[in-house]
Motif scaffolding. Structure first.
Motif, PDB file in Angstrom:
ATOM      1  N   ARG A  66       3.317  18.270   2.558  1.00 37.18           N
ATOM      2  CA  ARG A  66       4.380  17.276   2.322  1.00 37.18           C
ATOM      3  C   ARG A  66       4.049  15.910   2.917  1.00 37.18           C
ATOM      4  O   ARG A  66       4.144  14.880   2.247  1.00 37.18           O
ATOM      5  CB  ARG A  66       5.682  17.805   2.909  1.00 37.18           C
ATOM      6  N   ARG A  67       3.647  15.882   4.186  1.00 35.41           N
ATOM      7  CA  ARG A  67       3.425  14.581   4.828  1.00 35.41           C
ATOM      8  C   ARG A  67       2.213  13.865   4.260  1.00 35.41           C
ATOM      9  O   ARG A  67       2.156  12.642   4.223  1.00 35.41           O
ATOM     10  CB  ARG A  67       3.288  14.735   6.329  1.00 35.41           C
ATOM     11  N   TRP A  68       1.205  14.648   3.813  1.00 40.43           N
ATOM     12  CA  TRP A  68       0.003  14.015   3.247  1.00 40.43           C
ATOM     13  C   TRP A  68       0.313  13.407   1.887  1.00 40.43           C
ATOM     14  O   TRP A  68      -0.126  12.287   1.577  1.00 40.43           O
ATOM     15  CB  TRP A  68      -1.123  15.044   3.132  1.00 40.43           C
ATOM     16  N   VAL A  69       1.063  14.123   1.070  1.00 39.29           N
ATOM     17  CA  VAL A  69       1.461  13.577  -0.234  1.00 39.29           C
ATOM     18  C   VAL A  69       2.361  12.367  -0.031  1.00 39.29           C
ATOM     19  O   VAL A  69       2.256  11.375  -0.761  1.00 39.29           O
ATOM     20  CB  VAL A  69       2.171  14.663  -1.065  1.00 39.29           C
ATOM     21  N   TRP A  70       3.254  12.443   0.975  1.00 37.78           N
ATOM     22  CA  TRP A  70       4.130  11.310   1.288  1.00 37.78           C
ATOM     23  C   TRP A  70       3.297  10.072   1.611  1.00 37.78           C
ATOM     24  O   TRP A  70       3.582   8.971   1.107  1.00 37.78           O
ATOM     25  CB  TRP A  70       5.026  11.685   2.469  1.00 37.78           C
ATOM     26  N   GLY A  71       2.283  10.215   2.459  1.00 38.37           N
ATOM     27  CA  GLY A  71       1.465   9.075   2.860  1.00 38.37           C
ATOM     28  C   GLY A  71       0.654   8.500   1.709  1.00 38.37           C
ATOM     29  O   GLY A  71       0.573   7.274   1.547  1.00 38.37           O
ATOM     30  N   ILE A  72       0.060   9.382   0.909  1.00 43.40           N
ATOM     31  CA  ILE A  72      -0.752   8.910  -0.222  1.00 43.40           C
ATOM     32  C   ILE A  72       0.125   8.204  -1.251  1.00 43.40           C
ATOM     33  O   ILE A  72      -0.211   7.116  -1.740  1.00 43.40           O
ATOM     34  CB  ILE A  72      -1.501  10.095  -0.864  1.00 43.40           C
ATOM     35  N   SER A  73       1.257   8.823  -1.572  1.00 41.81           N
ATOM     36  CA  SER A  73       2.142   8.213  -2.575  1.00 41.81           C
ATOM     37  C   SER A  73       2.732   6.905  -2.075  1.00 41.81           C
ATOM     38  O   SER A  73       2.962   5.976  -2.861  1.00 41.81           O
ATOM     39  CB  SER A  73       3.253   9.191  -2.969  1.00 41.81           C
ATOM     40  N   LEU A  74       2.975   6.797  -0.776  1.00 41.54           N
ATOM     41  CA  LEU A  74       3.474   5.533  -0.226  1.00 41.54           C
ATOM     42  C   LEU A  74       2.475   4.408  -0.493  1.00 41.54           C
ATOM     43  O   LEU A  74       2.856   3.317  -0.949  1.00 41.54           O
ATOM     44  CB  LEU A  74       3.718   5.671   1.275  1.00 41.54           C
ATOM     45  N   GLY A  75       1.200   4.664  -0.215  1.00 35.96           N
ATOM     46  CA  GLY A  75       0.185   3.643  -0.463  1.00 35.96           C
ATOM     47  C   GLY A  75       0.085   3.275  -1.931  1.00 35.96           C
ATOM     48  O   GLY A  75       0.043   2.088  -2.293  1.00 35.96           O
ATOM     49  N   VAL A  76       0.059   4.301  -2.788  1.00 38.59           N
ATOM     50  CA  VAL A  76      -0.084   4.051  -4.225  1.00 38.59           C
ATOM     51  C   VAL A  76       1.121   3.314  -4.791  1.00 38.59           C
ATOM     52  O   VAL A  76       0.989   2.331  -5.539  1.00 38.59           O
ATOM     53  CB  VAL A  76      -0.282   5.393  -4.971  1.00 38.59           C
ATOM     54  N   LEU A  77       2.323   3.753  -4.421  1.00 41.45           N
ATOM     55  CA  LEU A  77       3.543   3.200  -5.019  1.00 41.45           C
ATOM     56  C   LEU A  77       3.963   1.868  -4.415  1.00 41.45           C
ATOM     57  O   LEU A  77       4.918   1.252  -4.894  1.00 41.45           O
ATOM     58  CB  LEU A  77       4.684   4.211  -4.884  1.00 41.45           C
ATOM     59  N   VAL A  78       3.271   1.428  -3.388  1.00 43.25           N
ATOM     60  CA  VAL A  78       3.534   0.100  -2.832  1.00 43.25           C
ATOM     61  C   VAL A  78       2.423  -0.873  -3.213  1.00 43.25           C
ATOM     62  O   VAL A  78       2.677  -1.970  -3.719  1.00 43.25           O
ATOM     63  CB  VAL A  78       3.691   0.171  -1.293  1.00 43.25           C
ATOM     64  N   VAL A  79       1.189  -0.463  -3.007  1.00 44.52           N
ATOM     65  CA  VAL A  79       0.064  -1.384  -3.226  1.00 44.52           C
ATOM     66  C   VAL A  79      -0.123  -1.720  -4.707  1.00 44.52           C
ATOM     67  O   VAL A  79      -0.252  -2.894  -5.085  1.00 44.52           O
ATOM     68  CB  VAL A  79      -1.236  -0.780  -2.643  1.00 44.52           C
ATOM     69  N   ILE A  80      -0.147  -0.709  -5.571  1.00 43.83           N
ATOM     70  CA  ILE A  80      -0.418  -0.961  -6.993  1.00 43.83           C
ATOM     71  C   ILE A  80       0.698  -1.786  -7.648  1.00 43.83           C
ATOM     72  O   ILE A  80       0.405  -2.766  -8.359  1.00 43.83           O
ATOM     73  CB  ILE A  80      -0.657   0.359  -7.745  1.00 43.83           C
TER      74      ILE A  80
END
Length: 253
Positions: A66-80
């Motif tokens: 859960r926390r790893w997907v949270w961190g990866i998706s945070l980067g993707v859904l903010v940066v892109i």
């Protein structure tokens, strides 16, 4: 519970967007290709955003990831989205991730050699005549209710004379001091950061925020607060903060 709600929201949004041709074929963010690059790059980045939404929603039931997907998706859904000029979408994504954040992911740092049955506590010294220091001690008490991290002692007490040498005591500021388990004397912002790091959870976010600034700047801010603390906070009647009876044995005078 909040995390589950956010996961469902992302899953629903992802499924809705999956039904849109522009998202399904990868042209939603960059219809003509990003930054002059081939259209294929824009498709990959668009699918990454869509996949992050669906991935977060579908993987949330699996606690180990859960926390790893949270961190990866945070980067993707903010940066892109920011790169695509979708600032509003990036802000919404950051807000949703903040709601879904679990402070339990940031574990409290335990000192080496400590076990549940034989805790090795670090002394946290504080100015017994400072109202702000008393409030800080109460915060640490609430964050460490089982007494696994620190014990407390006023700078004006006798315990500190047995722990620190005369030379060490002479150089101390009259605020918060920690004598760490590796025999390091921590003062000012270094002491605060050490406490936040060991408490874990939301407090560890404070540690990371402070770590973004160089120590001279952190200490400057600490000194500014220290100079006015007696004006902002009432001087306590005694060196021991008002605490429940079951927590008073955590103080050494």
């Amino acid at each position: 519970m909040r995390g589950w709600v956010v996961a469902v929201v992302y899953l629903v949004i992802g499924l809705v967007l999956l039904g849109d041709d522009a998202w399904r074929y990868g042209s939603a963010l960059w219809p003509a290709g990003p930054f002059g690059l081939p259209m294929a790059v824009g498709r990959v980045l668009t699918w990454a955003v869509l996949g992050s939404m669906l991935g977060l929603g579908l993987s949330w039931p699996v606690a180990d990831v859960r926390r790893w997907v949270w961190g990866i998706s945070l980067g993707v859904l903010v940066v892109i989205p920011i790169a695509a000029g979708w600032w509003w979408a990036a802000l919404i994504a950051a807000g949703l991730h903040l709601v879904a954040f679990d402070p339990g992911w940031l574990k409290a740092d335990r000192i080496s050699g400590m076990t549940a049955t034989t805790p090795q506590l670090e002394p946290l010294f504080y100015d017994g005549m400072c109202g702000l220091c008393h409030r800080w001690v109460k915060i640490v008490l609430r964050a460490d209710p089982d007494g696994q991290l620190f014990y407390f002692s006023p700078l004006q007490g006798e315990t500190i004379t047995r722990v620190l040498s005369t030379e060490q005591r002479a150089a101390l500021p009259d605020s918060v001091v920690v004598y760490s388990s590796d025999d390091e004397l921590l003062t000012k912002s270094a002491a605060v950061m050490h406490i936040l790091r060991r408490l874990g959870g939301w407090y560890k976010l404070g540690y990371f925020a402070m770590a973004a600034f160089p120590r001279p700047l952190r200490d400057f801010g600490y000194d500014c607060v220290a100079r006015v603390r007696h004006k902002l906070f009432k001087k306590p009647d005694n060196a021991c903060p008002m605490t429940p009876p079951e927590q008073r044995d955590r103080f050494k005078f």
